[in-house]
Design a protein around this motif. Structure first.
Motif, PDB file in Angstrom:
ATOM      1  N   LYS A   1       0.835  -1.205   0.000  1.00  0.00           N
ATOM      2  CA  LYS A   1       0.000   0.000   0.000  1.00  0.00           C
ATOM      3  C   LYS A   1       0.871   1.258   0.000  1.00  0.00           C
ATOM      4  O   LYS A   1       0.607   2.206  -0.746  1.00  0.00           O
ATOM      5  CB  LYS A   1      -0.924  -0.009   1.224  1.00  0.00           C
ATOM      6  N   THR A   2       1.916   1.254   0.804  1.00  0.00           N
ATOM      7  CA  THR A   2       2.831   2.400   0.842  1.00  0.00           C
ATOM      8  C   THR A   2       3.512   2.581  -0.502  1.00  0.00           C
ATOM      9  O   THR A   2       3.620   3.702  -1.003  1.00  0.00           O
ATOM     10  CB  THR A   2       3.877   2.222   1.967  1.00  0.00           C
TER      11      THR A   2
ATOM     12  N   SER B   1       1.187   4.146  -2.985  1.00  0.00           N
ATOM     13  CA  SER B   1       1.031   5.567  -2.689  1.00  0.00           C
ATOM     14  C   SER B   1       2.235   6.371  -3.188  1.00  0.00           C
ATOM     15  O   SER B   1       2.090   7.422  -3.819  1.00  0.00           O
ATOM     16  CB  SER B   1       0.840   5.754  -1.193  1.00  0.00           C
ATOM     17  N   LEU B   2       3.426   5.859  -2.924  1.00  0.00           N
ATOM     18  CA  LEU B   2       4.644   6.557  -3.361  1.00  0.00           C
ATOM     19  C   LEU B   2       4.744   6.605  -4.882  1.00  0.00           C
ATOM     20  O   LEU B   2       5.156   7.622  -5.463  1.00  0.00           O
ATOM     21  CB  LEU B   2       5.884   5.882  -2.766  1.00  0.00           C
ATOM     22  N   LEU B   3       4.368   5.520  -5.536  1.00  0.00           N
ATOM     23  CA  LEU B   3       4.409   5.502  -7.008  1.00  0.00           C
ATOM     24  C   LEU B   3       3.410   6.496  -7.603  1.00  0.00           C
ATOM     25  O   LEU B   3       3.685   7.113  -8.640  1.00  0.00           O
ATOM     26  CB  LEU B   3       4.154   4.086  -7.532  1.00  0.00           C
ATOM     27  N   GLN B   4       2.263   6.683  -6.942  1.00  0.00           N
ATOM     28  CA  GLN B   4       1.301   7.679  -7.406  1.00  0.00           C
ATOM     29  C   GLN B   4       1.862   9.088  -7.245  1.00  0.00           C
ATOM     30  O   GLN B   4       1.704   9.939  -8.118  1.00  0.00           O
ATOM     31  CB  GLN B   4      -0.032   7.552  -6.666  1.00  0.00           C
TER      32      GLN B   4
ATOM     33  N   GLY C   1      13.247   1.758  -1.182  1.00  0.00           N
ATOM     34  CA  GLY C   1      13.184   1.054   0.094  1.00  0.00           C
ATOM     35  C   GLY C   1      12.009   0.092   0.162  1.00  0.00           C
ATOM     36  O   GLY C   1      12.150  -1.050   0.628  1.00  0.00           O
ATOM     37  N   GLU C   2      10.852   0.529  -0.294  1.00  0.00           N
ATOM     38  CA  GLU C   2       9.672  -0.345  -0.283  1.00  0.00           C
ATOM     39  C   GLU C   2       9.838  -1.505  -1.243  1.00  0.00           C
ATOM     40  O   GLU C   2       9.494  -2.650  -0.922  1.00  0.00           O
ATOM     41  CB  GLU C   2       8.400   0.448  -0.619  1.00  0.00           C
TER      42      GLU C   2
END
Length: 178
Positions: free
Chosen positions: A124-125, A128-131, A160-161
């Motif tokens: 999920k993180t 969000s970061l890719l968006q 990191g993710e």
């Protein structure tokens, strides 16, 4: 790094209330620096008492006055001083790693379930970061250029993710080996 420096950084670009700062934390620094509501308000008070911030009270109906904070010249000097100092590499305290390290003392099913919960959070993180990265890439060149250093913090988060998820796949493979 300390919370006070994170707050000074956020107020360097634009004055704001405690609520505004919490939103800025969530939208930016919150991916790599956490602060709770109470911590931010307590730190704002300390920074004001130290002379690094000043505020203007704004009356509100049926609520306490809203304080809009801005950095003072002394706060700006402190921020520049801190930016000029070297910082120590971070060390992690990760309860999941401790649990995995002690994995011989619990069931593989327990570890698999724990890993699945963490994988869901990291996916999920990452999404969000890719968006955020996609939105950044869509900005005009001048805006992207102005945000090039914050973008590098975004890239660190993405990498990191992704790395965490690759590691989690290794853990899953090992847990399923038995």
């Amino acid at each position: 790094m300390s919370l006070k420096h994170a707050i000074l950084i956020l107020l360097e670009s634009e004055p704001g209330s405690g609520y505004d700062l919490l939103k800025r934390f969530k939208d930016g620094l919150g991916y790599f620096w956490n602060a709770k509501h109470q911590q931010v308000y307590l730190e704002l008070k300390k920074l004001s008492e130290a002379g690094w911030l000043e505020f203007e009270a704004q009356a509100q109906d049926a609520r306490p006055d809203k304080k809009n904070y801005r950095m003072t010249p002394a706060g700006h000097s402190e921020l520049l001083r801190w930016l000029g100092e070297p910082v120590q590499p971070s060390k992690i305290n990760d309860a999941l790693l401790v649990k995995l390290y002690a994995g011989a003392h619990t069931s593989q099913d327990n570890l698999r379930e724990e890993m699945q919960r963490h994988v869901a959070v990291h996916r999920k993180t990452l999404a969000s970061l890719l968006q955020i990265e996609k939105d950044f890439q869509a900005l005009p060149d001048a805006q992207r250029n102005a945000l090039r250093l914050p973008y590098l913090t975004l890239r660190r988060g993405i990498l990191g993710e992704q790395s965490w998820l690759v590691w989690a796949a290794e853990v899953e493979q090992e847990l399923n080996r038995d």
